[in-house]
Design a protein around this motif. Structure first.
Motif, mmCIF file in Angstrom:
data_model
loop_
_atom_site.group_PDB
_atom_site.id
_atom_site.type_symbol
_atom_site.label_atom_id
_atom_site.label_comp_id
_atom_site.label_asym_id
_atom_site.label_seq_id
_atom_site.Cartn_x
_atom_site.Cartn_y
_atom_site.Cartn_z
ATOM 1 N N ASP A 13 35.345 43.219 47.472
ATOM 2 C CA ASP A 13 36.409 42.063 48.297
ATOM 3 C C ASP A 13 36.175 40.733 48.148
ATOM 4 N N SER A 14 35.187 40.378 46.584
ATOM 5 C CA SER A 14 34.509 38.748 47.124
ATOM 6 C C SER A 14 34.580 38.968 45.306
ATOM 7 N N PRO A 15 34.532 37.745 44.971
ATOM 8 C CA PRO A 15 34.243 38.071 43.652
ATOM 9 C C PRO A 15 32.779 38.188 43.390
ATOM 10 N N VAL A 16 31.707 38.541 44.706
ATOM 11 C CA VAL A 16 30.485 38.485 43.626
ATOM 12 C C VAL A 16 30.735 40.163 43.640
ATOM 13 N N TYR A 17 31.278 41.032 43.789
ATOM 14 C CA TYR A 17 31.806 42.473 43.760
ATOM 15 C C TYR A 17 32.105 42.290 42.424
ATOM 16 N N LEU A 18 32.953 41.417 41.424
ATOM 17 C CA LEU A 18 33.214 41.756 40.360
ATOM 18 C C LEU A 18 32.225 41.580 39.197
ATOM 19 N N ARG A 19 31.814 40.609 39.660
ATOM 20 C CA ARG A 19 30.387 39.810 38.793
ATOM 21 C C ARG A 19 29.252 41.091 39.042
ATOM 22 N N GLN A 20 29.477 41.883 39.684
ATOM 23 C CA GLN A 20 28.283 42.878 39.682
ATOM 24 C C GLN A 20 28.597 44.379 39.043
ATOM 25 N N LEU A 21 29.774 44.080 38.054
ATOM 26 C CA LEU A 21 30.697 44.804 37.235
ATOM 27 C C LEU A 21 30.799 44.837 35.887
ATOM 28 N N SER A 27 38.800 45.438 32.697
ATOM 29 C CA SER A 27 39.915 45.867 32.086
ATOM 30 C C SER A 27 40.142 46.915 32.933
ATOM 31 N N GLU A 28 40.119 47.588 33.133
ATOM 32 C CA GLU A 28 40.202 48.542 33.885
ATOM 33 C C GLU A 28 40.843 47.296 35.161
ATOM 34 N N VAL A 29 39.615 46.611 35.349
ATOM 35 C CA VAL A 29 40.001 45.547 36.773
ATOM 36 C C VAL A 29 41.731 45.092 36.782
ATOM 37 N N ALA A 30 42.051 44.615 35.722
ATOM 38 C CA ALA A 30 42.418 43.717 35.115
ATOM 39 C C ALA A 30 44.236 44.725 35.238
ATOM 40 N N ASP A 31 43.893 46.087 34.592
ATOM 41 C CA ASP A 31 44.866 47.353 35.374
ATOM 42 C C ASP A 31 45.354 47.031 35.785
#
Ligand SMILES: Cc1ncc(C[n+]2csc(CCOP(=O)(O)OP(=O)(O)O)c2C)c(N)n1
Ligand SMILES: CC(=O)[C@@H](O)[C@H](O)COP(=O)(O)O
Ligand SMILES: [Mg+2]
Length: 612
Positions: A13-21, A27-31
């Protein structure tokens, strides 16, 4: 959003969640992100191919930098759809460019992650530099990143900004997203230089070490053919960017996420102006777009399973009328040359570029230069036709005054996208040209009201020996097929389209049609004024003598526009008549369906009637 199709993306829902990965999940996120863009934009239309090329970069930037505190400025912003998805606007993406939907480009009022409003090209380095200098002054440890395409890099502003940046110790990172494409093929010496640079760097085994941020860069297989083409006899000096004072890093594969992440991580530690050259493919991951990035630059709704965009015989647009005119006139007169600042498709110079390649100049995204090079061509007796969007001519304003009009040079400006443009919104509306053109001495300005008038106005402009503008809207008119024969208009003459009583509607360009609709209901006279400058003074006098009220209407800012010209004439000639000016109000008009927008700004037949 389905959890099966987008198991990771649906939770970001925001880059904060992205940075928790974990890095390994990116790569999966990008796909998923790429698939989401294909699924969504195929259903709503919009800028497409550029965003597919920036998927990995967007993931890497938001993962490595502490956005929104760190600043990312996207140049133009048509490649920022992945950024919108990762920064809290995933579920609204399907509304992009529509009335009240997401803005077509980043804009500060939409998200705290949109650091700068964009739409016009080549502004990102200046803006990011301003932010970096401010951070320094404010004692903040902040990263400021400009992401600029190889097309946008052809714009002079980008070099003005780099020239300045190199003279500072600002912590700015310029990322060049090099996909060898503008909207059409990128052009010019710089483009060739970038190709050479890629080739040379690929072969270069030993790099200066120490100051460089790159480690373990993998050779890029798709550089090979370009490399072989350019390697012969090449010496590798410091790059242009190094010579300017940047620390040049790259080139690296902009789709190789681990390399991108490592590189950004390393660069983050470096101080002063940094430059990272990444290589991407426009349309990446959707084969038809990779194969035809021009067609997929901006798309209507399409079926992603079908390999071709919807076709079908469409009525001619005003751009097509211009394109046909230019070819016809160039056949008759070999002095005619066509100039476009990187808008071959949009302005419809496609056929001209094929049939008259020696007389066709795509000058890159360089409107200022497009105007002045036209002036130079005119000085030597050629007949330059400068095809330019109204909104982009704003860039060439001083050149228009100083280089063309002041010398009364014989340049024909074919000004496309005059008025509201729809989905591109406030940055791209051609709302001001009549105001900014009519105050320039020597200019002649025409606003054709239909396709045939457009062709004849262009011909009139071609015959006229001096600076002249023909301004027409985006898209189709009423569907009239223009006459093939040329019949020039007398300069400064309009015509009566309909005779009525009491009320005279003095209409310009696209608004003549709207005026006719209203006039049917209120028995008004309609004048197609055709010329904003010189005005048809005789016609205005006659109409004033025989009517009780004037309504002026134009698809341009009311302030300073064609209606203002009529007001000035009436005032200066002591002609007393009630006048109401209709046009674009004193505010920026957003994106959306133009019919709806006309309603919102009061430019419909009903509004004419209401104004009585
Ligand atoms: C001043 C200005 N002129 C022209 C345009 C139209 N335009 C939008 S994107 C684009 C091409 C940009 O190419 P590039 O920066 O390489 O981005 P890419 O689409 O390749 O990712 C052009 C010419 C614009 N937005 N601004
Ligand atoms: C981003 C940009 O500036 C262009 O892609 C623009 O959107 C093209 O507009 P037209 O569709 O009117 O040609
Ligand atoms: Mg490009």
């Amino acid at each position: 959003m389905s959890s099966e199709k987008y198991p990771l993306l649906m939770h970001i829902d925001s880059p904060v969640y992205l940075r928790q990965l974990e890095k390994s999940q990116l790569s999966e996120v990008a796909d998923e992100l790429r698939q989401y863009l294909i699924d969504t934009i195929s259903q709503c239309g919009g800028h497409f191919a550029a965003g597919l090329g920036t998927v990995e970069l967007t993931v890497a930037l938001h993962y490595m930098f502490n956005t929104p505190d760190d600043r990312i400025v996207w140049d133009v912003g048509h490649q920022a759809y992945p950024h919108k998805v990762l920064t809290g606007r995933r579920d609204q993406l399907q509304t992009i460019r529509q009335t009240d939907g997401l803005h077509p480009f980043p804009v500060r009022t939409e998200s705290e992650y949109d650091t700068f409003a964009v739409g016009h090209s080549s502004t990102s380095i200046s803006a990011a530099l301003g932010m970096a200098l401010a951070a320094k002054q404010q004692g903040l440890d902040r990263h400021c990143v400009a992401v600029i395409g190889d097309g946008a890099l052809t714009g002079g502003m980008a070099f003005e900004a780099m020239n300045h940046a190199a003279d500072t110790d600002a912590n700015i990172l310029v990322i060049l997203n090099d996909n060898e494409m503008s909207i059409s093929e990128n052009v010019g010496g710089l483009n060739k230089y970038l190709a050479k640079l890629l080739a040379g760097r690929f072969y270069q085994r030993v790099r200066e070490t120490g100051k460089k941020a790159l480690h373990n860069i993998k050779p890029l297989s798709d550089f090979v053919s370009r490399a072989e083409e350019h390697m012969k006899g090449m010496v590798l000096p410091g790059t242009l960017f190094e010579e300017l004072g940047f620390n040049y890093n790259g080139p690296i594969d902009g789709h190789d996420l681990p390399t991108l992440l490592n590189t950004l991580n390393n660069i983050k530690e470096l101080k002063g102006p940094q430059f990272l050259h990444i290589v991407t493919r426009k349309g990446k991951g959707y084969e038809p777009a990779e194969n035809d990035p021009i067609a997929y630059h901006g798309v209507p709704i399409f079926d992603p399973k079908d390999t071709s965009l919807p076709k079908g015989k469409k009525p001619k647009t005003y751009s097509n009328i211009f394109g046909d005119f230019l070819c016809d006139i160039a056949t008759k007169d070999e002095r005619v040359v066509g100039i476009t600042p990187a808008m071959r498709e949009g302005s419809d110079l496609i056929r001209f570029s094929r049939e008259f390649p020696e007389r066709y100049y795509d000058v890159g995204i360089a409107e200022q230069h497009a105007v002045t090079v036209s002036a130079g061509l005119a000085c030597e007796g050629l007949k330059p036709v400068c095809a330019i969007y109204s909104t982009f001519l704003q860039r060439g304003y001083d050149q228009l005054i100083h280089d063309v009009a002041l010398q009364n040079l014989d340049v024909l400006f074919a000004i496309d996208r005059g008025g509201l443009v729809g989905g591109d919104g406030a940055t791209h509306n051609g709302a001001f040209d009549l105001s900014y053109l009519r105050c320039i001495p020597n200019m002649v300005i025409m606003t054709p009201s239909d396709e045939n008038e457009c062709r004849q106005c262009l011909y009139t402009g071609y015959l006229y020996e001096g600076p002249v503008a023909v301004r027409y809207p985006r898209g189709m008119g009423s569907g009239i097929e223009p006459e093939q024969t040329f019949t020039p208009f007398p300069i400064g003459k309009g015509s009566i389209k309909r005779r009525g009583e009491k009320v005279a509607i003095l209409a310009f360009g696209s608004m003549v049609q709207t005026a006719m609709e209203a006039a049917e209901q209120i028995h008004a006279t309609v004048a197609d004024m055709r010329f904003v400058k010189p005005l048809d003074e005789e016609l205005i006098r006659q109409l004033a003598e025989t009517h009780e009220q004037f309504i002026t209407i134009e698809e341009n800012a009311i302030m300073g526009g064609a209606g203002s010209a009529i007001n000035e004439f009436l005032l200066n000639n002591d002609i007393q008549i009630k006048v109401k000016n209709l046009g674009i109000p004193d505010r920026f008009v957003e994106h959306g369906d133009t019919k709806e927008l006309f309603k919102r700004i009061g430019l419909t037949a009903e509004d004419i009637i209401k104004s009585l």
